[in-house]
Motif scaffolding. Sequence first.
Motif, short mmCIF file in Angstrom:
data_model
loop_
_atom_site.label_atom_id
_atom_site.label_comp_id
_atom_site.label_asym_id
_atom_site.label_seq_id
_atom_site.Cartn_x
_atom_site.Cartn_y
_atom_site.Cartn_z
N ALA A 234 141.65 52.72 48.40
CA ALA A 234 140.64 51.73 48.80
C ALA A 234 140.21 51.96 50.25
CB ALA A 234 141.20 50.32 48.62
N ILE A 235 141.16 52.27 51.13
CA ILE A 235 140.83 52.52 52.53
C ILE A 235 139.97 53.78 52.65
CG2 ILE A 235 141.81 53.14 54.78
CD1 ILE A 235 144.22 51.31 53.96
N ALA A 236 140.23 54.74 51.77
CA ALA A 236 139.44 55.98 51.77
C ALA A 236 138.03 55.73 51.23
CB ALA A 236 140.15 57.05 50.94
N GLY A 237 137.77 54.50 50.78
CA GLY A 237 136.43 54.14 50.34
C GLY A 237 136.22 54.17 48.85
N GLU A 238 137.27 54.42 48.09
CA GLU A 238 137.14 54.51 46.64
C GLU A 238 137.25 53.13 46.01
OE1 GLU A 238 140.13 57.30 45.33
OE2 GLU A 238 139.70 58.60 47.02
N GLY B 179 133.61 53.81 40.76
CA GLY B 179 132.84 54.69 41.63
C GLY B 179 132.08 53.97 42.73
N GLY B 180 132.23 52.65 42.80
CA GLY B 180 131.55 51.89 43.85
C GLY B 180 132.28 52.00 45.17
N GLU B 181 131.76 51.31 46.15
CA GLU B 181 132.36 51.33 47.48
C GLU B 181 133.43 50.25 47.60
OE1 GLU B 181 130.66 51.97 51.93
OE2 GLU B 181 129.21 51.66 50.32
N SER B 182 134.49 50.54 48.31
CA SER B 182 135.59 49.62 48.50
C SER B 182 135.30 48.60 49.60
CB SER B 182 136.85 50.41 48.87
OG SER B 182 137.84 49.56 49.36
N ALA B 183 135.88 47.41 49.46
CA ALA B 183 135.77 46.38 50.49
C ALA B 183 136.68 46.68 51.67
CB ALA B 183 136.12 45.02 49.89
#
Length: 149
Positions: free
Chosen positions: A43-47, A51-55
Amino acid sequence: GIGEAGVSAIASTPRASREVLVKKLNLRGNKAGDVGANALAAAIAGEGPAGGESAFSAIEMLDVGANRLSAAGAVELIRHSGPVENLSLFGNEAVGDNGAVAMVDAVRTGAGGRRLRVLDIGGCGIGEEGMTTLCDALIDHPTEVFPML
């Protein structure tokens, strides 16, 4: 605690909009284990989900103290620490010397930890070997390699 499944569910929170990003997250004492640590690292890596963006792609403070992490979980968080400036691993005794050595290696190879300024490793079972490795890294490269202690 909410356990691996609960922490993984939190980590899969999608980014609702450009304005909604989590900056601080305290999950101390939730039995996340390495499964939860891996989900948080992704999640921190943006996953984000599907396939959307992480909070969590802009998180600055993360407390995963007392979550039954091993060396592998701690290292995964360091590798994907991206924007994190303050990381607490306090009380994850299984991290040990192997975890300390692996964290230094992850930072030295450029795999993470560049923005870290505070790393709480109290109660992580790190003995003389691990502390020596951490101290040597700080002496050898005080700002470039391991700017976190």
